[in-house]
Each structure stands twice: as structure tokens, then as C-alpha cells.
Design a protein around this motif. Structure first.
Motif, mmCIF file in Angstrom:
data_model
loop_
_atom_site.group_PDB
_atom_site.id
_atom_site.type_symbol
_atom_site.label_atom_id
_atom_site.label_comp_id
_atom_site.label_asym_id
_atom_site.label_seq_id
_atom_site.Cartn_x
_atom_site.Cartn_y
_atom_site.Cartn_z
ATOM 1 N N ASN A 167 23.279 30.007 -0.975
ATOM 2 C CA ASN A 167 23.731 31.397 -0.884
ATOM 3 C C ASN A 167 23.191 32.231 -2.047
ATOM 4 O OD1 ASN A 167 25.115 31.159 1.492
ATOM 5 N ND2 ASN A 167 27.109 30.840 0.518
ATOM 6 N N ASP A 168 23.192 31.651 -3.251
ATOM 7 C CA ASP A 168 22.677 32.376 -4.420
ATOM 8 C C ASP A 168 21.185 32.644 -4.263
ATOM 9 O OD1 ASP A 168 23.027 33.570 -6.941
ATOM 10 O OD2 ASP A 168 22.150 31.794 -7.906
ATOM 11 N N ARG A 174 20.762 35.492 -1.826
ATOM 12 C CA ARG A 174 21.092 36.775 -2.451
ATOM 13 C C ARG A 174 19.942 37.262 -3.324
ATOM 14 N NH1 ARG A 174 26.144 34.394 -4.182
ATOM 15 N NH2 ARG A 174 27.534 34.525 -2.419
ATOM 16 N N GLN A 175 19.345 36.354 -4.088
ATOM 17 C CA GLN A 175 18.219 36.738 -4.933
ATOM 18 C C GLN A 175 17.021 37.166 -4.099
ATOM 19 O OE1 GLN A 175 17.568 33.414 -7.524
ATOM 20 N NE2 GLN A 175 19.341 33.874 -8.807
ATOM 21 N N ARG A 229 17.792 40.680 -2.866
ATOM 22 C CA ARG A 229 17.601 41.637 -3.955
ATOM 23 C C ARG A 229 16.122 41.894 -4.212
ATOM 24 N NH1 ARG A 229 21.165 38.796 -7.689
ATOM 25 N NH2 ARG A 229 23.163 39.301 -6.840
#
Length: 128
Positions: A27-28, A31-32, A35
Motif C-alpha cells: 500500500n505504501d 501511494r508513493q 504521488r
């Protein structure tokens, strides 16, 4: 036998812990990526808008108006400082200084880049 019993009781919680850690890392990473894609899209859009603005004569007229006045003022400050004239030319006001710095850097920076590219290309041509 005790090993099988221990693995039976411990494998379930450990599997769940490791799966949740993997899921959090995934998930991280997503997200990156989202972004980075948003920032990249913004940069592309801004570059397209600037390129589109340069197609019009009004842009170049306004740019020449500002860069011409900044160039004249820069010349007056330089002459007053170097040749010690009694003109008492003031430095740029604080409200205008950031914009003047950008204009001067873009004029001299682009000129420096063109000159260095020409020097590099002539050096490469000279070698051949």
C-alpha cells in the motif's frame, strides 16, 4: 511431534502478521507511485502551458518589455558601481527583486547554455 504442534499453533498468527506487513508495504509503495505520477503530471502540464504561452506575440512583447527595463536598470547599476558615477542608482526594490533575479538568470543562463553548447559542438567537430 512437538514441532508439528508448535507449527500448527504458531503458523497461523505468523502468516497473518507477515501478510499484513506485506500488504502495508504494498500500500505504501502504491501511494508513493500515485504521488509520483501526480507530480509528474503536474510538471508535464505546467511545461505544456509555458510552451503554449510562448507561441503568442503578446508573451514575447511583455517579456521584452520587462527584460528590457531590467537590462537597462542592470546596466545603470553596473555602470554606477564600476565607473563610480554620481548617478546614485538604487538597487532593485525588494518586491521586484525575486522576479528580476529570475529574468536575469534566464537571460544570462540561456545565453551561457547556448555558448557552452556551441563551444562543445565546435570542439567535437574539431576532433573529427
Amino acid at each position: 511431534m512437538w514441532g508439528k504442534i508448535a507449527s500448527l499453533f504458531l503458523s497461523g498468527p505468523f502468516n497473518r502478521i507477515f501478510k499484513s506487513i506485506d500488504h502495508a508495504v504494498s500500500n505504501d509503495t502504491k501511494r508513493q507511485e500515485i504521488r509520483a505520477n501526480a507530480v509528474n503530471r503536474y510538471a508535464e502540464t505546467a511545461a505544456e502551458e509555458r510552451a503554449d504561452a510562448r507561441r503568442y506575440r503578446a508573451f514575447w512583447f511583455i517579456w521584452c518589455l520587462f527584460s528590457g527595463s531590467v537590462g537597462f536598470w542592470f546596466l545603470a547599476i553596473t555602470c554606477d558601481t564600476v565607473f563610480d558615477f554620481s548617478w546614485s542608482v538604487a538597487d532593485y526594490p525588494r518586491s521586484v527583486k525575486p522576479y528580476v533575479d529570475i529574468i536575469v538568470a534566464s537571460i544570462f543562463g540561456s545565453g551561457g547554455l547556448v555558448a557552452s553548447a556551441q563551444a562543445l559542438s565546435s570542439a567535437i567537430r574539431g576532433r573529427r
